[in-house]
Enzyme design. Sequence first.
Site, PDB file in Angstrom:
ATOM      1  N   GLY A 169       0.813  -1.211   0.000  1.00 24.00           N
ATOM      2  CA  GLY A 169       0.000   0.000   0.000  1.00 24.00           C
ATOM      3  C   GLY A 169       0.844   1.257   0.000  1.00 24.00           C
ATOM      4  O   GLY A 169       2.074   1.228   0.151  1.00 24.00           O
ATOM      5  N   THR A 170       0.165   2.385  -0.127  1.00 22.16           N
ATOM      6  CA  THR A 170       0.850   3.673  -0.236  1.00 22.16           C
ATOM      7  C   THR A 170       1.754   3.960   0.954  1.00 22.16           C
ATOM      8  O   THR A 170       2.831   4.550   0.802  1.00 22.16           O
ATOM      9  CB  THR A 170      -0.189   4.808  -0.388  1.00 22.16           C
ATOM     10  OG1 THR A 170      -0.913   4.620  -1.605  1.00 22.16           O
ATOM     11  CG2 THR A 170       0.478   6.168  -0.404  1.00 22.16           C
TER      12      THR A 170
END
Length: 334
Positions: A19-20
């Site tokens: 994820g980011t």
Amino acid sequence: MNSSTYPAAQLVMVLYTGGTIGMQASINGLAPASGFEARMREYLHSQPELVVPQWRFREMSPLIDSANMSPAYWQQLREAVVDAVDVQGCDSVLILHGTDTLAYSAAAMSFQLLGLQARVCFTGSMLPAGAADSDAWENLGGALVALGHGLAPGVHLYFHGELLDPTRCAKVRSFGRHPFKRLERQGGGAKAAVLPMQLGYQQQRHLAKVAVLPLFPGIGAEQLDGVLNSGIQGLVLECYGSGTGPSDNPEFLAALSRARDNDVVVVAVTQCHEGGVELDVYEAGSRLRGAGVLSGGGMTREAAFGKLHALLGGGLDTAEVRRLVELDLCGELS
């Protein structure tokens, strides 16, 4: 939700999915990157005033952009949570996850982990850790602090100082610090008095095949059959308003009836941000029920999708699945 009501977390397992929050630059743009444990440890060491529980770290494999999340990966997550709690003795789990499908995963885990007495908290960030004005460390640190203060058993979603029930919320913004919001849904169901043994968090799950189809003006039996004939076992049908659809189209209704006869479970949810499904209010809704469509009440798309995966993957017979769809299992209809 405070420490005087629920016990403080003593040992947290941090599951990093990618994820980011942990992404770093690559030649093709931001991409999931290993090594986040060291960065997390360095950050927490630099914040001595931040009091957090003891924690361990596990990097999931593969690390993914959450746009690539899948029900098969949910199986890995469920098994990792069970291992952390039942084998390694953790009383809490923090899952670091990309925001695009975070609400789907948190809702799905709510149903996959029924009966778990530990606390599971999802968080992530809109900007990578280390980026200018990033929300990564505030969300990670805040989630750990929330666990340290004491949360109720079950699954939670933490973002920017707010705890959300993952079966009642969705990602509503692609920018800013408040991407998630509780949806004001209405239309409940009675609480399930007893859960079948097959739905307990320690039970193995099969992968189910579930799809989502939004209604749109002009949709016909051809489009519906295309989805129903793809091998799915369940369908979340996003209806208009309080649960209406093209009820004057006999071929469309016949396709729904065939789905019921073929043991495909079809659940209606509303496309509206607020309100819920009441199939008997309008003739256009009651005809859907007559064709075998079940009411999703106030369930969100994410909750209905995750619920169908859990019920169908639990090996229950179709009649039991249909019964439990309209009962509240973990707050999705309350």
